[in-house]
Design an enzyme around this catalytic site. Sequence first.
Site, short mmCIF file in Angstrom:
data_model
loop_
_atom_site.label_atom_id
_atom_site.label_comp_id
_atom_site.label_asym_id
_atom_site.label_seq_id
_atom_site.Cartn_x
_atom_site.Cartn_y
_atom_site.Cartn_z
N ASP A 276 0.82 -1.22 0.00
CA ASP A 276 0.00 0.00 0.00
C ASP A 276 0.85 1.26 0.00
O ASP A 276 0.68 2.15 -0.84
CB ASP A 276 -0.93 0.04 1.23
N ARG B 179 0.20 4.93 17.46
CA ARG B 179 -0.19 5.93 16.44
C ARG B 179 0.08 7.38 16.82
O ARG B 179 0.62 8.13 16.01
CB ARG B 179 -1.65 5.75 16.03
N ASP C 236 -6.99 3.61 12.65
CA ASP C 236 -5.67 4.23 12.62
C ASP C 236 -5.63 5.56 11.86
O ASP C 236 -4.92 6.48 12.25
CB ASP C 236 -4.63 3.25 12.07
N SER D 70 -3.75 -9.14 7.85
CA SER D 70 -3.21 -7.79 8.02
C SER D 70 -2.63 -7.73 9.43
O SER D 70 -3.33 -8.00 10.41
CB SER D 70 -4.34 -6.77 7.84
#
Length: 389
Positions: A13, A92, A121, A173
Amino acid sequence: MKKVVLAYSGGLDTSCAIKWLKDKGYEVICFIADLGQGENFEPVEARALAAGATKVYIKDLQDEFVNDFIVPALKAGAVYESKYFLATALGRPLIAKYLVEVAHKEKAQVISHGCTGKGNDQVRLEVTSGILDPSLEIVAPLRIWEFKSREEEIEYAKKHSIPIDVTKKKVYSIDRNLWGISIEAGILEDLETEPPEDAYLITQSPEKSPEKPKYVEVSFVKGVPVKLDGKSLDLKNMIDKLNVIGGEYGVGRSDLVENRLVGIKSREIYEAPAATILGMAHKELEALTLDRETAHFKDSVSLKYAELIYYGLWYSPLREALECFVESTQERVTGTIKLKLFKGVCSPAGRKSPNSLYKKELSTYGKDDTFDQKLAEGFIKLWALPYKR
Ligand code: ARG
């Protein structure tokens, strides 16, 4: 040319995002945070440059992650929906803090990331960046680009010679850092299925774990773990060690259908051996050292604290105010907890503290009892007084 700072992971990605952003007219600067995901960053950096980034920052943020995020969360007892120690969610705001810092250094006006429009996220990164510098713009390629599937992205990468590792068939993932691993997608989306063994990365299945238990002893000073088995150890190393030990004994797995911020329920599994062990040890020590009202009140604070972390509100006034409350409760949380690890279960096996509020002479049923039982009669009468009809 407008500059953009992209949170880069090295995956498909964000690699495609480099090229995509370039085609939109941006100069792309990549930022890679080392939060203890145990990766070799050399090939990741090379991939970013090959995909078209002009510069790559790699920053080891492990100590800051431990001291400024993990420790406060541990002291607060923050666990989302009773099962998730918030490894991803805690990382994050720290990543966002450095995206903002790099943007300032590079005089970039835009921040970018590889999060989809369905997850938590994106919210955490963008809310944090917005709090720290509201003038920065956000571009989230995955929310707006034309690719509908992973196959289309692979096509795009091949067409533009973006170096990607397509040999690795992506089944799940995965997001990993020092505090734990989050695993979703693939077969895990089927709620009627038990997670297959291959989904777990650092924990052994309890069935295959050793037949004899293992004991570990964690010592705390004011809520912070400082010793493992009687030896002083830097907390980052203690976490690394407990992830290995706990993992071997199958400790720290959880399987959760959780409420996401964006309104959907999703199924995710987690591995957090060190967080599970330290979290239990810390809670046990609080049980020994905090008075009843503080302990009960703190439970409600833990719940709110976990929500705030999950919701991306680390840098919020309420989280900061709660941190002050938590900090004052930790004054007494000093002592040592022994835990037993066996077949996926972590249980308390010994407790001691100089601040213990457990008075054996009061609780004993033995001959050394000093509790004045006659006082109970009057106490019960007054206690029941408001309810007499
Ligand atoms: N559900 C977790 C959270 O919102 C983890 C998200 C990332 N998970 C992943 N497998 N990439 O904090």
